[in-house]
Write an enzyme that holds these catalytic residues in place. Structure first.
Site, PDB file in Angstrom:
ATOM      1  N   TYR A 192      -1.381   8.561  -2.022  1.00  0.00           N
ATOM      2  CA  TYR A 192      -1.559   8.317  -3.455  1.00  0.00           C
ATOM      3  C   TYR A 192      -2.883   8.897  -3.972  1.00  0.00           C
ATOM      4  O   TYR A 192      -3.093   8.971  -5.174  1.00  0.00           O
ATOM      5  CB  TYR A 192      -1.612   6.800  -3.706  1.00  0.00           C
ATOM      6  CG  TYR A 192      -0.273   6.105  -3.851  1.00  0.00           C
ATOM      7  CD1 TYR A 192       0.935   6.771  -3.656  1.00  0.00           C
ATOM      8  CD2 TYR A 192      -0.221   4.761  -4.191  1.00  0.00           C
ATOM      9  CE1 TYR A 192       2.144   6.109  -3.795  1.00  0.00           C
ATOM     10  CE2 TYR A 192       0.982   4.091  -4.337  1.00  0.00           C
ATOM     11  CZ  TYR A 192       2.162   4.764  -4.138  1.00  0.00           C
ATOM     12  OH  TYR A 192       3.347   4.110  -4.284  1.00  0.00           O
ATOM     13  N   GLY A 193      -3.785   9.212  -3.049  1.00  0.00           N
ATOM     14  CA  GLY A 193      -5.189   9.438  -3.385  1.00  0.00           C
ATOM     15  C   GLY A 193      -5.514  10.530  -4.377  1.00  0.00           C
ATOM     16  O   GLY A 193      -6.648  10.598  -4.858  1.00  0.00           O
ATOM     17  N   CYS A 210      -4.572  -1.565  -1.662  1.00  0.00           N
ATOM     18  CA  CYS A 210      -4.796  -0.151  -1.963  1.00  0.00           C
ATOM     19  C   CYS A 210      -5.881  -0.039  -3.031  1.00  0.00           C
ATOM     20  O   CYS A 210      -5.688  -0.497  -4.162  1.00  0.00           O
ATOM     21  CB  CYS A 210      -3.494   0.472  -2.464  1.00  0.00           C
ATOM     22  SG  CYS A 210      -3.662   2.203  -2.902  1.00  0.00           S
ATOM     23  N   THR A 231      -6.862   2.674  -4.430  1.00  0.00           N
ATOM     24  CA  THR A 231      -6.459   3.662  -5.429  1.00  0.00           C
ATOM     25  C   THR A 231      -5.645   3.000  -6.545  1.00  0.00           C
ATOM     26  O   THR A 231      -5.881   3.242  -7.736  1.00  0.00           O
ATOM     27  CB  THR A 231      -5.636   4.783  -4.756  1.00  0.00           C
ATOM     28  OG1 THR A 231      -6.380   5.286  -3.640  1.00  0.00           O
ATOM     29  CG2 THR A 231      -5.341   5.909  -5.711  1.00  0.00           C
ATOM     30  N   ASP A 239       0.871  -1.189   0.000  1.00  0.00           N
ATOM     31  CA  ASP A 239       0.000   0.000   0.000  1.00  0.00           C
ATOM     32  C   ASP A 239       0.903   1.233   0.000  1.00  0.00           C
ATOM     33  O   ASP A 239       2.105   1.145   0.265  1.00  0.00           O
ATOM     34  CB  ASP A 239      -0.914   0.003   1.233  1.00  0.00           C
ATOM     35  CG  ASP A 239      -1.850   1.220   1.265  1.00  0.00           C
ATOM     36  OD1 ASP A 239      -2.283   1.661   0.184  1.00  0.00           O
ATOM     37  OD2 ASP A 239      -2.128   1.739   2.360  1.00  0.00           O
ATOM     38  N   CYS A 265     -11.080   2.763   1.078  1.00  0.00           N
ATOM     39  CA  CYS A 265      -9.637   3.072   1.134  1.00  0.00           C
ATOM     40  C   CYS A 265      -9.103   2.355   2.367  1.00  0.00           C
ATOM     41  O   CYS A 265      -9.710   2.445   3.437  1.00  0.00           O
ATOM     42  CB  CYS A 265      -9.426   4.580   1.255  1.00  0.00           C
ATOM     43  SG  CYS A 265      -7.734   5.061   1.707  1.00  0.00           S
TER      44      CYS A 265
HETATM   45  N1  DGL Z   1      -4.796   3.184   1.194  1.00  0.00           N
HETATM   46  C1  DGL Z   1      -4.968   3.551  -0.159  1.00  0.00           C
HETATM   47  C2  DGL Z   1      -6.317   3.162  -0.720  1.00  0.00           C
HETATM   48  O1  DGL Z   1      -6.853   2.126  -0.333  1.00  0.00           O
HETATM   49  C3  DGL Z   1      -4.437   4.903  -0.613  1.00  0.00           C
HETATM   50  C4  DGL Z   1      -4.604   6.074   0.273  1.00  0.00           C
HETATM   51  C5  DGL Z   1      -3.706   7.211  -0.169  1.00  0.00           C
HETATM   52  O2  DGL Z   1      -2.489   6.983  -0.247  1.00  0.00           O
HETATM   53  O3  DGL Z   1      -4.228   8.286  -0.468  1.00  0.00           O
HETATM   54  O4  DGL Z   1      -6.864   3.795  -1.578  1.00  0.00           O
END
Ligand code: DGL
Length: 215
Positions: free
Chosen positions: A39-40, A70, A72, A7, A176
């Site tokens: 990453y969002g 993850c 995303t 992640d 998320c």
């Molecule tokens: N934990 C990740 C997800 O499930 C990404 C969150 C992030 O980095 O913004 O989307």
């Protein structure tokens, strides 16, 4: 067997812990991208550039299967990653289908990052399963960062949860993996009014199926 779990940050940690509890006989190698989290709001192109080498390293280190913990990354680039890597990838995506089945009010709230909500895969899930359902997508753009920094804004979580319930949602999807860390808080606020869904169980079930095929 070595299983990689990836992640952007602490979200996948919760998934890796759940996998360790369920599959103690396997070695779980958890990696995150501390340099680039969150990453969002990143584009699929940039995500591919960031994630590919990290997963390749897990393969080089002997992982025979990788869980992309993850939403995303899964909803934007998992197919590109599959084409570039020699091991099976298990992804995580918002539980739109189960939410649509469970709702009694016909309203569900999906909490996810902006990149997940904008992804083609998420739009496809909505088109396929929610044609007769209202889907609320509250602004959770600050959530991953606040969870990453362990600076939980309880009032913000309460406002978003209350607003979703006021608008009729009786199912709230944690779309998320970072939000798994605040699942209990959302559950407490929503108690008796909305149920909270997150995909650790189905993902572990899918992982077990993939492992059985590899054995
Ligand atoms: N934990 C990740 C997800 O499930 C990404 C969150 C992030 O980095 O913004 O989307």
């Amino acid at each position: 067997m070595k299983i990689g779990v990836f992640d952007s940050g602490v979200g996948g940690h919760s998934v890796a812990n759940a996998i360790r509890r369920s599959l103690p006989e396997h070695e779980i190698i958890y990696v995150q991208d501390r340099k680039n989290v969150p990453y969002g709001m990143k584009s699929p192109e940039l995500l591919l550039e960031l994630v590919k080498p990290i997963l390749q390293k897990l393969v080089d280190d002997g992982c025979q299967v990788i869980v992309i913990a993850c939403n995303t990354v899964t909803t934007t680039i998992i197919e590109d990653l599959r084409q570039n890597l020699p091991v099976p990838l298990v992804g995580i995506e918002p539980m739109v289908k189960p939410a649509a089945k469970l709702t009694q009010t016909g309203v569900v709230a999906v909490c996810a990052t902006p990149t997940t909500l904008a992804s083609k895969r998420y739009q496809e899930l909505k088109e396929k399963y929610t044609s007769d359902i209202t889907v609320i997508e509250p602004d959770c753009s600050r959530w991953a960062d606040m969870i990453e920094k362990d600076a939980i804004d309880q009032a913000l979580i309460r406002d978003v949860t209350e607003e979703s319930i006021q608008r009729g949602a009786d199912v709230i999807v944690m779309g998320c993996t970072h939000y798994h860390w605040i699942e209990k808080i959302v559950e407490r606020i929503a108690l008796g009014r909305a149920i909270v869904l997150q995909p650790e169980e189905p993902v572990i079930a899918q992982l077990k199926r993939v492992i059985a095929q590899l054995d």
